[in-house]
Every structure is written in structure tokens, then in C-alpha cells.
Design a protein around this motif. Structure first.
Motif, PDB file in Angstrom:
ATOM      1  N   ARG A 279       1.028  -1.135  -0.154  1.00 25.90           N
ATOM      2  CA  ARG A 279       0.050   0.052  -0.087  1.00 25.90           C
ATOM      3  C   ARG A 279       0.987   1.211  -0.028  1.00 25.90           C
ATOM      4  NH1 ARG A 279      -4.313  -2.991   4.146  1.00 25.90           N
ATOM      5  NH2 ARG A 279      -5.675  -3.652   2.330  1.00 25.90           N
ATOM      6  N   ALA A 280       1.873   1.339   0.811  1.00 23.65           N
ATOM      7  CA  ALA A 280       3.007   2.485   0.764  1.00 23.65           C
ATOM      8  C   ALA A 280       3.536   2.541  -0.712  1.00 23.65           C
ATOM      9  CB  ALA A 280       3.971   2.188   1.729  1.00 23.65           C
ATOM     10  N   LYS A 281       3.914   1.584  -1.141  1.00 22.92           N
ATOM     11  CA  LYS A 281       4.502   1.667  -2.700  1.00 22.92           C
ATOM     12  C   LYS A 281       3.404   2.109  -3.722  1.00 22.92           C
ATOM     13  CE  LYS A 281       8.394  -1.602  -1.871  1.00 22.92           C
ATOM     14  NZ  LYS A 281       8.944  -2.788  -2.321  1.00 22.92           N
ATOM     15  N   LYS A 282       2.199   1.436  -3.647  1.00 25.50           N
ATOM     16  CA  LYS A 282       1.320   2.075  -4.584  1.00 25.50           C
ATOM     17  C   LYS A 282       0.863   3.435  -4.312  1.00 25.50           C
ATOM     18  CE  LYS A 282       0.306  -1.855  -6.885  1.00 25.50           C
ATOM     19  NZ  LYS A 282       0.524  -2.105  -8.335  1.00 25.50           N
ATOM     20  N   THR A 283       1.020   3.909  -3.156  1.00 25.94           N
ATOM     21  CA  THR A 283       0.674   5.182  -2.948  1.00 25.94           C
ATOM     22  C   THR A 283       1.556   6.156  -3.477  1.00 25.94           C
ATOM     23  OG1 THR A 283      -0.531   4.559  -1.028  1.00 25.94           O
ATOM     24  CG2 THR A 283      -0.095   6.982  -1.067  1.00 25.94           C
ATOM     25  N   LEU A 284       2.677   5.810  -3.456  1.00 29.82           N
ATOM     26  CA  LEU A 284       3.965   6.496  -3.958  1.00 29.82           C
ATOM     27  C   LEU A 284       3.557   6.639  -5.547  1.00 29.82           C
ATOM     28  CD1 LEU A 284       6.491   8.353  -3.629  1.00 29.82           C
ATOM     29  CD2 LEU A 284       7.762   6.150  -3.914  1.00 29.82           C
ATOM     30  N   ALA A 285       3.031   5.657  -6.161  1.00 27.94           N
ATOM     31  CA  ALA A 285       2.743   5.601  -7.564  1.00 27.94           C
ATOM     32  C   ALA A 285       1.770   6.544  -7.670  1.00 27.94           C
ATOM     33  CB  ALA A 285       2.563   4.090  -7.818  1.00 27.94           C
ATOM     34  N   LEU A 286       0.815   6.552  -6.994  1.00 26.73           N
ATOM     35  CA  LEU A 286      -0.405   7.397  -7.118  1.00 26.73           C
ATOM     36  C   LEU A 286      -0.008   8.827  -7.118  1.00 26.73           C
ATOM     37  CD1 LEU A 286      -3.419   8.152  -7.123  1.00 26.73           C
ATOM     38  CD2 LEU A 286      -3.191   8.112  -4.781  1.00 26.73           C
TER      39      LEU A 286
END
Length: 405
Positions: free
Chosen positions: A122-129
Motif C-alpha cells: 500500500r505504501a509503494k502503490k501510494t507513491l505511484a499514485l
């Protein structure tokens, strides 16, 4: 941007402490979700009034899908998040020591090994967002260069897992700012720790690499006794005094020690002549003891924080040398207070000056953990000389309350 400064003398959170304060207490975990809870986590409307929540610990992006890493489909349209990103880029660009941590969370349902992967994902996907929202360019490059992604520790939750809403909050990420503050003192070459009565902190503060799990340090010393014994030692033996020998072994040259004494102009004995008190009665004798202890302790605490920060003795005098003492016409305790205070400044400074680099790091990290949030001070680079004096005084007060009898 929701910025709240805290100081830990190394890496500290502007948006609260993600690993300490305000952590939700442990709660019994449900074994499965309620009917429809999982489906609703993927489809608007959300379980929550808003998926972007200003939380005491940071800006919370919540209600990620059950067993899903990707942020909710509506997250990129949230005005609060857009505003936060714009402000975050501005703050990072203007403050090179500032960065962002994206900390992923999960609810407690399911196996912990899988949940840990969910949290980091979730942390990594949020950075991608954020990359998608900011687009290629300077703003994204600024944010990316100062942003880290991580999983929250096992057992750390934003809210209780006992309710649908609590679990929805736990399925998300926390955005936490941090600042690197370098308060490391000057290294003393040839530093050697020798267990010593006149340098008690050399026995009580570890001289090993710092370990956060060992905080806070729990030790106490009697400043009045230390100051009195050191004053008698210096008065009687001068260059051969025990403290001089120990400080030389610790890398402090004898000349510096006596320069310190001359700078503070300590000529009076630490306690005024007993005969003078006897002439005024036992009440004055008792008052003198109280005054001596109070002022010796204050001076010692102030001296040690300046010494432990690697500063010259003249800084002790300039900041605190004239902060004494109340007039006492009846018992003449003004002289007692002043001599104890000045000697306390000297002895505290020399004790702080003698700490080895490892010990100084432990010393400051311990005080940093105790002072907590100091957002009202602002960044150290903006402090006036008066602000720095107040900061030293505050740290001395913290040291005094925690470690002096």
C-alpha cells in the motif's frame, strides 16, 4: 499542510510520531469481515465520510480495498490530498532536511505475514499514485527524492479493529513528515572512558553504539555532592586534583580546565563559612543547605548541556553566568547561591565536555525522547541567540528533572 514539528535530535516527525504517541490500544481482532464489508471496500460510497483524514499522527489515506494494495479509485480526486501534495513539495524544496515517510497499514484480519506484505504494498502503490497526480517534472522529482515507503510495525494500528469503520481506517497509509536535525557535538580525540567517582556519567551513560530500544536512560546523580566534592578537590590539590587527572585522560587538556575556572571567576568556597551561619542560628544553616543544593543543581544541569554539545566554556558564562542570585539580607545566602551556581556551571560543563562521542549521542537521544513535540520552536536555523539560550535552559530543565536528585 498539517505540520507539527517534534524534536528527537535525529529524525523526527512533523505530523506526529508514527511509532509512539497516539497509537491505538491493542484490541481483540475479529476473525472475519461483516457481510458486505469486503465488497463495499472496493466500491463507493466509502465506509467513511472521507478517505482523507487529518489524524494526530499524520495525514491518513484510508479504506483501501480488503486484501488490496491500490488506493481507492476516487483518491486522486480528493482536494485535501491534492492540497497536501502541493504544500509538501513546497516545504521539501525550501527545507533540504525535510522528507516524507509513507507508512502502510492493514487491519488485523488474516495472517500477519500476508498483512505485512499488504502494508508495504500500500505504501509503494501510494507513491505511484503521487507520481500520477504530480506528473513528470520538477514537483514529482522533488517529492520522490525525499520520500520513503515502509510497512507499519506488527501490532501498530490507526484505530480499533472491533468496528467496520476502525478496520477501514487501518486499511490505508499514513503520510508523515520528518526532519533530520544534526545536534551531534564535536568529537573529542583520544576519548577514554574510565569509571570515576568525579565523572559519574562516564559510569552511567553507555559508551557503545546507540540503540533506541534502550531508551529512556534511567540514572540519577546528586549534583550538590558532586559539585561540593569537586570544589574541595580543586581548591586543595589544584593541578593534581582528581578531576583534572580524569579529564586529561578523557581528552580535555589541563589548560582548558583552568581556563574554564578562570572564565567563571570562581574564587569563593562552595559553601560560605559555617561560622557565619552559626552566628545567625540553625535556621540559616538549614536555609544555606537548601540554597546550595538548588543552585548547584541548576548550574550543573545548564553546564552539562553546553559541554555535551561541544561548545566552549565562554558560551556557558555568556548564556548563564549572570543568572544568579536572589538577594537575602537576613541569612546572606546570596553568596552561597552564587558560589554554588558558578561551580555547578563549571563542573557540569566539564562533565559534559568529557563524554565520549557514543555517550553524547545517548545523552542527546535520551533528552530528545523526553522533550517530545516542540513545534513552537520552529527550525533551528531560524532561532535567534535568545531562542538558543532558552532551548539550552529547557534541555537543562529536562535533564535536571530526569537525572538529578
Amino acid at each position: 499542510m498539517y505540520l507539527n514539528v517534534a524534536r528527537d535530535n535525529e529524525r523526527t516527525s512533523f505530523l506526529g510520531d508514527a511509532f509512539g504517541r497516539d497509537t491505538a490500544p491493542p484490541a481483540t481482532c475479529v476473525k472475519q469481515y461483516e457481510t458486505g464489508e469486503e465488497h463495499k471496500s472496493f466500491n463507493p460510497p466509502s465506509h467513511l465520510p472521507s478517505d482523507v483524514i487529518v489524524h494526530p499522527r499524520g495525514l491518513l489515506l484510508a479504506d483501501y480495498g480488503v486484501d488490496w494494495r491500490t488506493p481507492p479509485s476516487t483518491m486522486h480526486r480528493e482536494k485535501a490530498l491534492k492540497d497536501w501534495l502541493v504544500e509538501a513539495v513546497k516545504v521539501i524544496d525550501a527545507n533540504p532536511t525535510t522528507g516524507i515517510r509513507i507508512i502502510g497499514y492493514s487491519d488485523c484480519v488474516g495472517k500477519e505475514r500476508h498483512n505485512k506484505d499488504l502494508r508495504l504494498g500500500r505504501a509503494k502503490k501510494t507513491l505511484a499514485l503521487f507520481a500520477e497526480m504530480l506528473g513528470a517534472g520538477k514537483s514529482w522529482n522533488t517529492l520522490k527524492s525525499k520520500t520513503t515507503t515502509e510497512a507499519a510495525p506488527t501490532g501498530d494500528y490507526i484505530a480499533s479493529n472491533d468496528t467496520v469503520e476502525g478496520r477501514a481506517q487501518n486499511r490505508g497509509v499514513l503520510l508523515v513528515s520528518h526532519r533530520v536535525i544534526d545536534m551531534k557535538p564535536t568529537t573529542i580525540k583520544g576519548c577514554v572512558v574510565r569509571p570515576s567517582k568525579v565523572l559519574p556519567l562516564s559510569r552511567l551513560i553507555p559508551n557503545v553504539p546507540f540503540d533506541r530500544s534502550k531508551l529512556p536512560l534511567n540514572y540519577r546523580v546528586n549534583a550538590k555532592d558532586i559539585v561540593g566534592e569537586t570544589a574541595a578537590d580543586l581548591s586543595k590539590h589544584a593541578h593534581s586534583a582528581t578531576i583534572v587527572v580524569e579529564l586529561v585522560h578523557a581528552g580535555v587538556v589541563a589548560l582548558e580546565i583552568f581556563e574554564a575556572a578562570s572564565v567563571l571567576a570562581i574564587a569563593a568556597p562552595v559553601l560560605a563559612a559555617a561560622a557565619g551561619f552559626l552566628a545567625l542560628g540553625s535556621g540559616c544553616m538549614q536555609a544555606a543547605e537548601v540554597v546550595a543544593k538548588s543552585w548547584a543543581t541548576l548550574g550543573y544541569a545548564r553546564g552539562i548541556v553546553v559541554g555535551a554539545n561541544g561548545k566552549k566554556i565562554r558560551e556557558v558564562k555568556e548564556r548563564f553566568g549572570n543568572d544568579c542570585c536572589p538577594k537575602d539580607d537576613f541569612c546572606d545566602n546570596e553568596r552561597t547561591a552564587k558560589s554554588n551556581y558558578l561551580m555547578g556551571l563549571l563542573v557540569g560543563y566539564l562533565h559534559g565536555r568529557a563524554l565520549c562521542p557514543n555517550q553524547r549521542e545517548w545523552f542527546w537521544r535520551d533528552l530528545g525522547k523526553r522533550v517530545g513535540d516542540q513545534s513552537h520552536l520552529g527550525p533551528p536555523s531560524s532561532w535567534s541567540d535568545h531562542d538558543l539560550t532558552l532551548w539550552y535552559a529547557g534541555m537543562a530543565g529536562t535533564f535536571r528533572g530526569a537525572h538529578l536528585e
